[in-house]
Design a protein around this motif. Structure first.
Motif, short mmCIF file in Angstrom:
data_model
loop_
_atom_site.label_atom_id
_atom_site.label_comp_id
_atom_site.label_asym_id
_atom_site.label_seq_id
_atom_site.Cartn_x
_atom_site.Cartn_y
_atom_site.Cartn_z
N ILE A 1 -5.82 46.45 -18.16
CA ILE A 1 -4.49 47.02 -17.92
C ILE A 1 -3.60 45.85 -17.54
O ILE A 1 -3.66 45.34 -16.42
CB ILE A 1 -4.51 48.07 -16.79
N GLU A 2 -2.79 45.39 -18.49
CA GLU A 2 -1.95 44.21 -18.24
C GLU A 2 -0.56 44.35 -18.86
O GLU A 2 0.19 43.37 -18.92
CB GLU A 2 -2.64 42.94 -18.72
N THR A 3 -0.24 45.54 -19.34
CA THR A 3 1.11 45.80 -19.83
C THR A 3 1.66 47.03 -19.10
O THR A 3 0.89 47.96 -18.78
CB THR A 3 1.12 46.08 -21.35
N ASN B 1 -2.10 38.77 -13.90
CA ASN B 1 -1.28 37.65 -14.37
C ASN B 1 -0.27 38.12 -15.41
O ASN B 1 0.94 37.91 -15.28
CB ASN B 1 -2.15 36.54 -14.97
N ASP B 2 -0.78 38.75 -16.47
CA ASP B 2 0.12 39.25 -17.52
C ASP B 2 0.91 40.45 -17.05
O ASP B 2 2.08 40.60 -17.42
CB ASP B 2 -0.68 39.59 -18.79
N LEU B 3 0.31 41.33 -16.26
CA LEU B 3 1.04 42.51 -15.79
C LEU B 3 2.28 42.09 -15.01
O LEU B 3 3.37 42.67 -15.19
CB LEU B 3 0.13 43.38 -14.92
N THR B 4 2.15 41.07 -14.16
CA THR B 4 3.30 40.58 -13.40
C THR B 4 4.35 39.98 -14.32
O THR B 4 5.55 40.24 -14.19
CB THR B 4 2.85 39.54 -12.36
N GLN B 5 3.90 39.17 -15.28
CA GLN B 5 4.83 38.51 -16.20
C GLN B 5 5.62 39.53 -17.02
O GLN B 5 6.83 39.41 -17.21
CB GLN B 5 4.04 37.55 -17.07
N VAL C 1 4.93 45.70 -8.98
CA VAL C 1 3.57 45.33 -9.40
C VAL C 1 2.53 46.07 -8.55
O VAL C 1 1.56 46.64 -9.06
CB VAL C 1 3.36 43.81 -9.31
N LEU C 2 2.74 46.09 -7.23
CA LEU C 2 1.79 46.74 -6.34
C LEU C 2 1.76 48.25 -6.56
O LEU C 2 0.69 48.88 -6.49
CB LEU C 2 2.14 46.40 -4.88
N ARG C 3 2.91 48.83 -6.85
CA ARG C 3 2.94 50.27 -7.15
C ARG C 3 2.16 50.58 -8.43
O ARG C 3 1.48 51.60 -8.53
CB ARG C 3 4.39 50.75 -7.32
N GLU D 1 -5.45 36.75 -11.06
CA GLU D 1 -5.43 35.84 -9.91
C GLU D 1 -5.02 36.53 -8.62
O GLU D 1 -5.36 36.08 -7.52
CB GLU D 1 -4.48 34.67 -10.20
N LEU D 2 -4.31 37.65 -8.71
CA LEU D 2 -3.87 38.36 -7.52
C LEU D 2 -5.06 38.89 -6.73
O LEU D 2 -4.98 39.08 -5.52
CB LEU D 2 -2.94 39.52 -7.92
N GLY D 3 -6.18 39.13 -7.42
CA GLY D 3 -7.37 39.61 -6.73
C GLY D 3 -7.88 38.62 -5.70
O GLY D 3 -8.58 39.00 -4.76
N ALA D 4 -7.54 37.34 -5.86
CA ALA D 4 -8.00 36.30 -4.93
C ALA D 4 -6.96 36.01 -3.85
O ALA D 4 -7.15 35.10 -3.04
CB ALA D 4 -8.31 35.02 -5.70
N ASP D 5 -5.85 36.76 -3.85
CA ASP D 5 -4.82 36.56 -2.84
C ASP D 5 -5.29 37.20 -1.53
O ASP D 5 -5.28 38.43 -1.37
CB ASP D 5 -3.51 37.20 -3.32
N LEU D 6 -5.71 36.36 -0.59
CA LEU D 6 -6.33 36.86 0.64
C LEU D 6 -5.36 37.68 1.50
O LEU D 6 -5.79 38.48 2.33
CB LEU D 6 -6.87 35.68 1.45
N THR D 7 -4.06 37.52 1.27
CA THR D 7 -3.08 38.30 2.05
C THR D 7 -2.99 39.74 1.55
O THR D 7 -2.41 40.60 2.22
CB THR D 7 -1.67 37.67 1.97
N LEU D 8 -3.57 40.02 0.38
CA LEU D 8 -3.51 41.38 -0.19
C LEU D 8 -4.86 42.09 -0.18
O LEU D 8 -4.94 43.26 -0.55
CB LEU D 8 -2.99 41.32 -1.63
N THR D 9 -5.91 41.40 0.22
CA THR D 9 -7.26 41.97 0.12
C THR D 9 -7.37 43.32 0.83
O THR D 9 -7.85 44.31 0.26
CB THR D 9 -8.31 41.00 0.69
N GLU D 10 -6.91 43.38 2.08
CA GLU D 10 -7.01 44.63 2.83
C GLU D 10 -6.20 45.74 2.15
O GLU D 10 -6.64 46.88 2.08
CB GLU D 10 -6.52 44.43 4.28
N GLN D 11 -5.02 45.40 1.63
CA GLN D 11 -4.18 46.38 0.96
C GLN D 11 -4.88 46.94 -0.28
O GLN D 11 -4.84 48.15 -0.53
CB GLN D 11 -2.84 45.74 0.57
N PHE D 12 -5.53 46.07 -1.05
CA PHE D 12 -6.24 46.52 -2.24
C PHE D 12 -7.40 47.44 -1.89
O PHE D 12 -7.64 48.46 -2.55
CB PHE D 12 -6.77 45.32 -3.04
N VAL D 13 -8.13 47.09 -0.83
CA VAL D 13 -9.25 47.93 -0.39
C VAL D 13 -8.74 49.31 0.00
O VAL D 13 -9.32 50.34 -0.36
CB VAL D 13 -10.01 47.27 0.78
N ARG D 14 -7.61 49.36 0.72
CA ARG D 14 -7.04 50.63 1.15
C ARG D 14 -6.49 51.44 -0.03
O ARG D 14 -6.45 52.66 0.01
CB ARG D 14 -5.95 50.39 2.18
#
Length: 542
Positions: free
Chosen positions: A428-430, A452-456, A479-481, A502-515
């Motif tokens: 899912i990137e479009t 990466n592509d989804l954000t672009q 993007v987060l929505r 690459e967003l999956g490795a963003d440590l500032t979002l890890t908790e948000q993704f889990v939730r």
């Protein structure tokens, strides 16, 4: 001592010698010579040097990607023994009294044109091989030698920029850091640096001509700074900081073998992204739960012709066997956009990121797609293999994929070849795929969100354009929505959804993704233990 400021794409600090990689256009000048036999001797010596280089490359490729994929270097060695090719160069030197470099370049052009004009597809493909060999000979004649890093000591790679095909051929054990004049934070050089856990800087305004291979440098990925010829006090401070970072890594190592479970009992799979079977060592070393993204297009890069079905099968089989029952998700080829391959003959596009790429190539040229699917289905017999298809925008595309899958299955049955149809998912990137993810979820086994592509595409920003780095906001609310929407639609259909961008490795979002309910995060191997630490220590959800 010279300081330069750039943009950091992976944090870390390292000190070591520099290896300057410069682009060459191989424009050769014609010069009249007095001693033709001396020039003929130079050609013969360059041929012998080239054979030795190709021998080293072959041995390295066998170790990293297997014998089938290494065969191209044997072909090049055989071409260097072709009497017609060698006699043509020697005759030109003797009859026209020209320098060796010109004779090699001219002969290479002539033979390349001859092969390109042939009807036989195999012979046409040899055109690119002749060009490659001729360039190697010219480099050796001019004293530039080979850029093969296997003969160098571990070094900091300094370059104008690096293409995916260049980075995939490098001996990764010899790379301490990357420093480039150009490049994007989302380039494949950046992705490689994150996978290898080495610092990397882009956008560094340095003059490559003023730098020399072998000079010392410090690359500080925390401050985004590179220092050439550092003074003694800087070297001592760097050594101290490197020791501190090593201690932090040692603490992370203690998390190996432990599960990715939150304090309130929520489990999340943390997998690794890789580009080739040569990267499997990083996966094992960092204790990944599986492979969430095997970028199969790297099998197509850095070569002059399509990989055969057998070459692909051996690579995929090695990956699933090595992972010993752990999940291995292989993305079908994602060529196009920033990953250009000459022998695909894609042509020039005004906007390649929105052009003929990924699944579009596969659906328009099913013979390429079928060879890959056959290799994947054969390899699925040997382990826990899943397949995912990139750049999906409609349900019709999924239906066309399944029709080709059915054809491949029928072929394999008729030929009595052992195979297995694996779990099949989509990227899912479009934005289009996001908006119809409820319908797509009914058709596939899983989703993997390529951020990466989804954000672009969501922000209408070319992620390869370094001038737009200040506008590129991967944390954008839109993007987060979208990520949340995709996860919810997957779960409604009883399917799982992960993130492999690459967003999956963003440590500032890890908790948000889990939730949000994200089931899997697939990241560079170097990030596995860092994510595990956050997941195990995050606060229970209120």
């Amino acid at each position: 001592m010279q300081y330069f400021q750039g943009k950091s794409v992976y944090k870390g600090i390292v000190m070591g010698p520099v290896a300057v990689l410069k682009k060459n256009d191989y424009q050769v000048k014609r010069a009249r010579i007095e001693d033709p036999e001396a020039e003929v001797k130079r050609v013969k010596e360059a041929v012998e040097v080239s054979k030795k280089q190709l021998g080293r490359l072959y041995d390295k490729a066998v170790r990293e990607v297997g014998e089938a994929s290494a065969a191209i270097f044997e072909v090049h060695q055989m071409m260097l023994e072709d009497e017609d090719y060698l006699e043509s160069m020697e005759n030109m030197i003797r009859i026209e009294l020209v320098n060796a470099e010109y004779a090699v370049a001219a002969t290479g052009d002539n033979f390349a044109e001859m092969f390109a004009a042939m009807d036989d597809e195999y012979m046409k493909a040899r055109s690119a091989d002749v060009k490659d060999i001729s360039e190697r000979l010219v480099r050796n004649l001019s004293g530039e030698g080979d850029n093969d890093l296997s003969s160098m000591e571990p070094s900091i790679i300094v370059a104008d920029d690096l293409s995916p095909s260049e980075t995939v051929q490098m001996d990764k054990e010899k790379i301490l850091a990357f420093v480039t004049v150009h490049g994007s934070t989302n380039s494949h050089t950046a992705i490689l640096a994150r996978m290898m856990n080495i610092p990397a800087l882009i956008g560094v305004p340095m003059d490559l001509n003023s730098l020399k291979t072998g000079m010392m440098a410090v690359v500080d990925g925390f401050s985004g700074q590179v220092i050439f010829e550092p003074e003694e006090d800087v070297q001592k401070e760097t050594e101290k900081r490197m020791q501190e970072e090593a201690e932090k890594q040692k603490l992370l190592e203690e998390l190996k073998g432990k599960e990715n479970i939150t304090p309130d009992g929520r489990k999340i799979n943390i997998y690794a992204n890789i580009g080739s079977v040569g990267d499997l060592g990083y996966v094992m070393e960092n204790d990944a739960g599986g492979i969430g993204l095997f970028r199969s297009e790297f099998l197509y890069l850095g070569r002059n012709d399509f990989p055969t079905e057998e070459e692909q099968f051996q690579a995929y089989k090695q990956a699933v066997q090595t992972m010993a029952g752990k999940k291995v998700i292989i993305r079908t080829l994602d060529i196009g956009a920033d990953k250009q391959v000459e022998y695909f003959n894609l042509g020039k596009e005004e906007n390649p990121a929105l052009g003929y790429r990924a699944i579009r190539i596969c659906l328009k040229q099913p013979e390429i797609f079928k060879a890959q699917l056959r290799a994947l289905f054969r390899a699925a017999v040997y382990g826990n293999l899943s397949v995912m298809y990139p750049m999906i925008t409609s349900t019709e595309e999924v239906e066309k994929i399944y029709a080709i899958v059915a054809e491949v299955e029928e072929e394999l049955k008729k030929q009595e070849v052992q195979y297995k149809i694996p779990e099949q998912g989509i990227m899912i990137e479009t934005p289009a795929a996001v908006m119809i993810s409820d319908r797509l979820a009914e058709m596939v086994d899983f989703f993997s969100i390529g951020t990466n592509d989804l954000t672009q595409y969501t922000l209408a920003i070319d992620r390869q354009n370094e001038q737009l780095d200040d506008f590129y906001n991967a944390h954008h609310e839109a993007v987060l929505r979208m990520i949340r929407m995709v996860v919810e639609n997957a779960h409604k259909c009883g399917k799982w959804a992960g993130i492999c961008g690459e967003l999956g490795a963003d440590l500032t979002l890890t908790e948000q993704f889990v939730r949000m309910g994200v089931d899997e995060l697939s990241v560079a191997p170097s990030m596995i233990l860092k994510l595990r630490k956050i997941v195990r220590e995050m606060k229970a959800e209120e």
